[in-house]
Design a protein around this motif. Structure first.
Motif, short mmCIF file in Angstrom:
data_model
loop_
_atom_site.label_atom_id
_atom_site.label_comp_id
_atom_site.label_asym_id
_atom_site.label_seq_id
_atom_site.Cartn_x
_atom_site.Cartn_y
_atom_site.Cartn_z
N PHE A 98 -0.33 -46.14 18.54
CA PHE A 98 -1.67 -45.64 18.89
C PHE A 98 -1.25 -44.36 19.11
O PHE A 98 -1.76 -43.08 17.58
CB PHE A 98 -2.49 -45.61 20.28
N ALA A 99 -0.04 -43.40 19.58
CA ALA A 99 0.08 -42.70 20.05
C ALA A 99 1.10 -41.46 18.17
O ALA A 99 0.02 -40.32 18.73
CB ALA A 99 1.42 -42.52 20.96
N LYS A 100 1.62 -42.69 17.84
CA LYS A 100 1.42 -42.09 16.35
C LYS A 100 0.55 -41.59 15.30
O LYS A 100 0.58 -40.65 14.43
CB LYS A 100 2.59 -43.03 15.74
N LEU A 101 -0.10 -42.60 15.94
CA LEU A 101 -2.05 -42.76 14.88
C LEU A 101 -2.50 -41.50 15.04
O LEU A 101 -3.28 -40.72 13.96
CB LEU A 101 -2.17 -44.02 14.72
N SER A 102 -2.54 -41.18 15.87
CA SER A 102 -3.89 -40.52 16.70
C SER A 102 -2.93 -39.86 18.11
O SER A 102 -3.90 -39.80 19.08
CB SER A 102 -5.01 -40.61 16.89
N PRO A 103 -2.73 -38.37 18.00
CA PRO A 103 -1.29 -38.11 19.61
C PRO A 103 -2.54 -37.49 20.17
O PRO A 103 -2.60 -37.93 21.53
CB PRO A 103 0.13 -36.86 18.98
N PRO A 132 -6.26 -36.58 20.11
CA PRO A 132 -6.82 -37.19 20.85
C PRO A 132 -6.44 -38.71 22.24
O PRO A 132 -7.06 -39.07 22.93
CB PRO A 132 -7.81 -37.84 20.00
N TYR A 133 -5.68 -39.48 21.39
CA TYR A 133 -4.65 -40.67 22.58
C TYR A 133 -4.74 -40.18 24.09
O TYR A 133 -4.78 -40.51 24.61
CB TYR A 133 -3.82 -41.34 21.28
N LEU A 134 -3.56 -38.67 23.74
CA LEU A 134 -3.04 -37.97 24.64
C LEU A 134 -3.93 -37.73 25.81
O LEU A 134 -3.97 -37.98 26.75
CB LEU A 134 -2.12 -37.30 24.50
N LEU A 135 -5.48 -36.63 25.03
CA LEU A 135 -6.09 -36.46 25.72
C LEU A 135 -7.64 -37.46 26.57
O LEU A 135 -7.73 -37.21 27.75
CB LEU A 135 -7.79 -35.49 25.16
#
Length: 335
Positions: A8-13, A15-18
């Motif tokens: 998930f972190a690589k696909l959408s870094p 938005p996923y972190l936020l």
């Protein structure tokens, strides 16, 4: 969904972190893409005396960032130092370049470092920052690097008049003067790079210097050479254990979800988090004594952080906790 956190972190870094830092459910604690809390650092391990052909060495691992540091000592005669003056005892380490750090980012430690290329901007910047920290923290004591020589009594009496005239320039005290210096070459080698290189390189430097033992020496006037003994080497007397603590500032500005001007400090950022942040702050602290001392504070990029944030108990508390972790790892491995 069966996808892992790293996927998930690589696909959408962004938005996923936020989404992890500001979860919709207040019962869920804020976290980062790698599962760490905002103020949580990666565990640090240190292994001293790792290299057999160096005066001091250490291997430091911080998550997936691994650094090898070796310290090699060489002697230089004061007669070979241009414009040498013993009266500048407070600045001799810097004036005569007695501490020489060098950083190499090895091929294969990260995808962006390719073989056959010149030294990268990052490596040169890190070398400059390590050099600055070595002098600003006064980690190494100048007297540890001085090689003294005592004049013979008969020669001392014959040269008494001349010594009185230029005692200040020659640095001669009771017939003793500095005949040579030790020069410490500090080579720092990254074998794995996953963000926050300064903290890892500085921790490896401190650990290697704490492991460094310099041979006992004497100056031979007849041959004008420095003789070293293999017996009973002398360890360096370090001025505390300064520790660098770096935090990246995440604002979520690349996402469609408004962050309302909020920002998060991410202690010990990894390589992915560094690519998502435009601002960082590094504080160097030393817990020697009763109170935590702040040796330096530097900020790079961005306009988000304010002085009140840098002076907050939360940020300073994170730095104090990190100092204890690093100091414990370094001192517990000392031989």
């Amino acid at each position: 969904m069966a996808l892992s956190r790293a996927t998930f972190a690589k696909l959408s870094p962004y938005p996923y972190l936020l989404a992890n830092l500001e979860p919709p459910n207040s019962d869920v604690p804020a976290a980062r893409s790698n599962g760490r809390a905002p103020g949580e650092c990666r565990p640090l391990t240190a292994n001293l005396s790792s290299l057999s052909h160096a005066q001091g060495s250490a291997v430091v691992r911080m998550g997936d960032t691994t650094v090898v540091c070796g310290v090699r000592g060489e002697t230089i005669l004061t007669s070979n130092i241009p414009n040498h003056r013993a009266s500048n005892a407070d600045t001799e380490l810097r004036d005569y370049d007695l501490l020489v750090p060098n950083i190499e980012l090895a091929t294969g430690c990260a995808p962006q470092f390719l073989p056959g290329g010149p030294p990268t901007t990052l490596a040169q910047t890190l070398s400059t920052r390590i050099y600055s920290l070595l002098h600003s923290s006064k980690l190494v004591q100048p007297d540890d690097l001085r090689i003294w020589h005592t004049r013979p009594s008969e020669r001392l009496a014959a040269d008494q008049d001349a010594m009185e005239e230029d005692a200040d320039d020659a640095g001669d005290t009771d017939g003793q003067y500095v005949a040579a210096y030790w020069v410490l070459y500090i080579d720092i080698f990254f074998i794995s790079f996953d963000g926050n290189p300064l903290d890892a390189a500085w921790a490896a430097t401190v650990a290697a210097l704490k492991d460094t033992k310099i041979p006992r020496t004497r100056y031979d006037v007849d041959t004008e050479l420095v003789a070293c003994s293999r017996k009973d080497p002398k360890p360096l007397t370090l001025n505390g254990i300064p520790v660098a603590c770096t935090a990246a500032v995440f604002t979520g500005k690349e996402t469609d979800r408004p962050a309302d001007g909020k920002h998060w400090l991410l202690m010990d950022p990894d390589r992915l988090e560094e690519s998502l942040c435009d601002e960082s702050v590094t504080i160097v602290v030393d817990g020697k004594g009763k109170a935590m001392r702040i040796l330096s504070l530097s900020k790079h990029g961005g306009v988000t952080l304010s002085p009140s944030v840098l002076r907050s108990k939360e940020f300073l508390g994170w730095a104090g906790k990190r100092w204890k972790e690093v100091a414990t790892a370094v001192t517990s491995q000392q031989t």
